[in-house]
Design a protein around this motif. Structure first.
Motif, mmCIF file in Angstrom:
data_model
loop_
_atom_site.group_PDB
_atom_site.id
_atom_site.type_symbol
_atom_site.label_atom_id
_atom_site.label_comp_id
_atom_site.label_asym_id
_atom_site.label_seq_id
_atom_site.Cartn_x
_atom_site.Cartn_y
_atom_site.Cartn_z
ATOM 1 N N GLY A 216 25.086 44.885 41.951
ATOM 2 C CA GLY A 216 25.989 45.406 42.967
ATOM 3 C C GLY A 216 27.307 44.673 42.921
ATOM 4 O O GLY A 216 27.530 43.796 42.079
ATOM 5 N N GLY A 217 28.179 45.000 43.833
ATOM 6 C CA GLY A 217 29.506 44.395 43.849
ATOM 7 C C GLY A 217 29.786 43.673 45.150
ATOM 8 O O GLY A 217 29.093 43.852 46.157
ATOM 9 N N ALA A 218 30.820 42.829 45.112
ATOM 10 C CA ALA A 218 31.237 42.086 46.298
ATOM 11 C C ALA A 218 32.734 41.855 46.225
ATOM 12 O O ALA A 218 33.320 41.759 45.146
ATOM 13 N N GLY A 219 33.338 41.757 47.383
ATOM 14 C CA GLY A 219 34.757 41.411 47.484
ATOM 15 C C GLY A 219 34.917 40.302 48.495
ATOM 16 O O GLY A 219 34.241 40.288 49.529
ATOM 17 N N SER A 220 35.784 39.341 48.217
ATOM 18 C CA SER A 220 35.939 38.204 49.117
ATOM 19 C C SER A 220 37.386 37.743 49.145
ATOM 20 O O SER A 220 38.173 38.044 48.249
ATOM 21 N N ILE A 221 37.705 37.006 50.188
ATOM 22 C CA ILE A 221 38.999 36.350 50.300
ATOM 23 C C ILE A 221 38.751 34.940 50.816
ATOM 24 O O ILE A 221 37.898 34.727 51.688
ATOM 25 N N ARG A 222 39.474 33.962 50.221
ATOM 26 C CA ARG A 222 39.326 32.557 50.608
ATOM 27 C C ARG A 222 40.707 31.989 50.935
ATOM 28 O O ARG A 222 41.652 32.166 50.169
ATOM 29 N N VAL A 223 40.797 31.312 52.061
ATOM 30 C CA VAL A 223 42.045 30.672 52.492
ATOM 31 C C VAL A 223 41.748 29.194 52.687
ATOM 32 O O VAL A 223 40.791 28.832 53.371
#
Length: 415
Positions: free
Chosen positions: A248-255
């Motif tokens: 499957g897929g995943a999307g992320s954002i890191r700050v």
């Protein structure tokens, strides 16, 4: 949600551009400091030490911290001006210890001790006491005392004095390291001429060539934002479902914020979606979907490369998991899971790790990493009797959940 992977990168890019606009003033404030530090290092490498000191002092004025003072000390030491080198290191220890690690502090104290062992103490008596005292052409701060003690490095030095209405006086003095009993007396005679004579220049023998130290590079600090698109493979499935291998897929954002060259901290927000079919051809339409929304805190470690660097992260947090099933009925109406595949959800803890490489193109970050997610599955459960709130909770999984995968990263750094 399972069919929306193509929209995730566009949403992440929009979030990244928004943060770039908000943080760009902070980036502009850092630029003068970095420019002066880089110019100073180039001048130092060309052995133009006096010009290097000017650039490092400008960097310190733009951003007061320990690194410019360390470089000033190195340049002054190369000029054999040990008292000024010691003063720069003592200033770093007194006012900027919070920007130094334990190794920097130990190195500074060791350098101070080494240079102090080279100093000689010269007692200078000046008459009149108000005369200005000069050492190697540099005027010392005024003093009302007729006797002053000056620290000098080993070698030949010019000691002079001048005062309005008197003729200037100067002596050439040779001292060795550790000397404490050297005395110099300068008595100025009243000036009878309109123009006082210029002191006779003294030609100093050339000092021995200094060892070539390596200037301290400025520690990289600042905010960053990174978006990632990932491909994940689950290694555990609901125990009652005959799952086939799938991804499957995943999307992320890191700050996050880089506190020094090797370490940073960031907050991660991620959504992952894995749809898996049955491994039996006669039930090819049967499937289940696992959606995971994760929030975590990570420690990011980096090698000190300017353009290429190795990166690694470890962290963890909480995940909300939701599992749903489709087309579980056989042609004869029976359930392929025998009732053990029910919609379930819950909150669990997870541990995240990654290792990879990163390319830094003037603040634009591009990279690839291998990822792993290790999490509990006890929270993913359903009621044995959905009409009875007091009925037992049935966990959907028999083991912990492990997901492995790879990610492509894109982001921007403000260090």
């Amino acid at each position: 949600m399972a069919r929306s992977h193509g929209l995730l990168p566009l949403a992440l890019c929009a979030a990244i551009l928004g943060l770039v606009v908000q943080l760009s003033p902070a980036h502009a404030q850092v630029e003068p400091y970095r420019q002066h530090m880089e110019n100073g290092i180039k001048l130092f490498q060309d052995r133009n030490y006096r010009a290097a000191v000017v650039e490092f002092e400008a960097a310190y004025k733009a951003k007061p911290k320990a690194s410019p003072l360390f470089n000033i000390a190195l340049a002054e030491k190369a000029l054999f001006n040990y008292p000024r080198a010691i003063a720069a290191l003592e200033r770093a220890l007194a006012h900027h210890r919070d920007t130094m690690d334990e190794g920097d502090e130990k190195t500074a104290r060791s350098a101070i001790e080494e240079m102090r062992a080279l100093l000689a103490h010269v007692t200078i008596e000046v008459n009149p006491p108000t005369a200005a005292l000069l050492v190697d052409g540099e005027e010392l701060p005024p003093s009302s005392s007729a006797t002053r003690v000056v620290e000098l490095g080993p070698g030949v030095h010019r000691i002079g004095a001048r005062a309005e209405g008197y003729t200037s006086a100067e002596q050439s003095v040779t001292v060795v390291s550790g000397q404490r009993d050297r005395k110099v007396k300068l008595t100025l005679a009243p000036d009878r001429a309109a123009i006082p004579p210029e002191p006779t220049p003294v030609t100093l023998p050339p000092p021995p060539p200094p060892p070539k130290p390596v200037p301290v590079q400025s520690s990289r600090q600042g905010y960053y934002v990174i978006g990632a698109a990932s491909l994940l493979w689950p290694l555990a499935h609901p125990r009652a479902f005959p799952a086939e291998p799938n991804s499957g897929g995943a999307g992320s954002i890191r700050v996050g914020y880089r506190v020094n060259t090797p370490a940073a901290f960031d907050v991660m927000f991620q959504y992952a979606n894995i749809a898996t079919g049955a491994d039996e051809a006669e039930y090819s339409d049967a499937s289940y979907t696992l959606g995971s929304t994760r929030v975590g805190l990570n420690v990011r470690l980096m090698t000190p490369g300017q353009t290429w660097r190795f990166v690694g992260s470890i962290g963890g947090g909480l995940t909300y998991d939701d599992v749903s099933f489709d087309n579980l009925r056989r042609p004869d109406g029976s359930d392929i899971c025998n009732g053990g595949c029910q919609h379930a959800d819950g909150v669990n803890a997870f541990v995240f790790s990654e290792v990879g490489v990163e390319l830094d193109l003037g603040g634009v970050l591009l990279g690839f990493s291998l990822d792993s997610y290790f999490q509990s599955s006890r929270g993913i459960s359903y009621k044995l009797d959905e009409h009875d709130p007091n009925s037992d909770d049935i966990t959907l999984y028999s083991s912990v959940l492990l997901q492995l995968g790879g990610s492509l990263h894109a982001g921007y750094a403000f260090w």
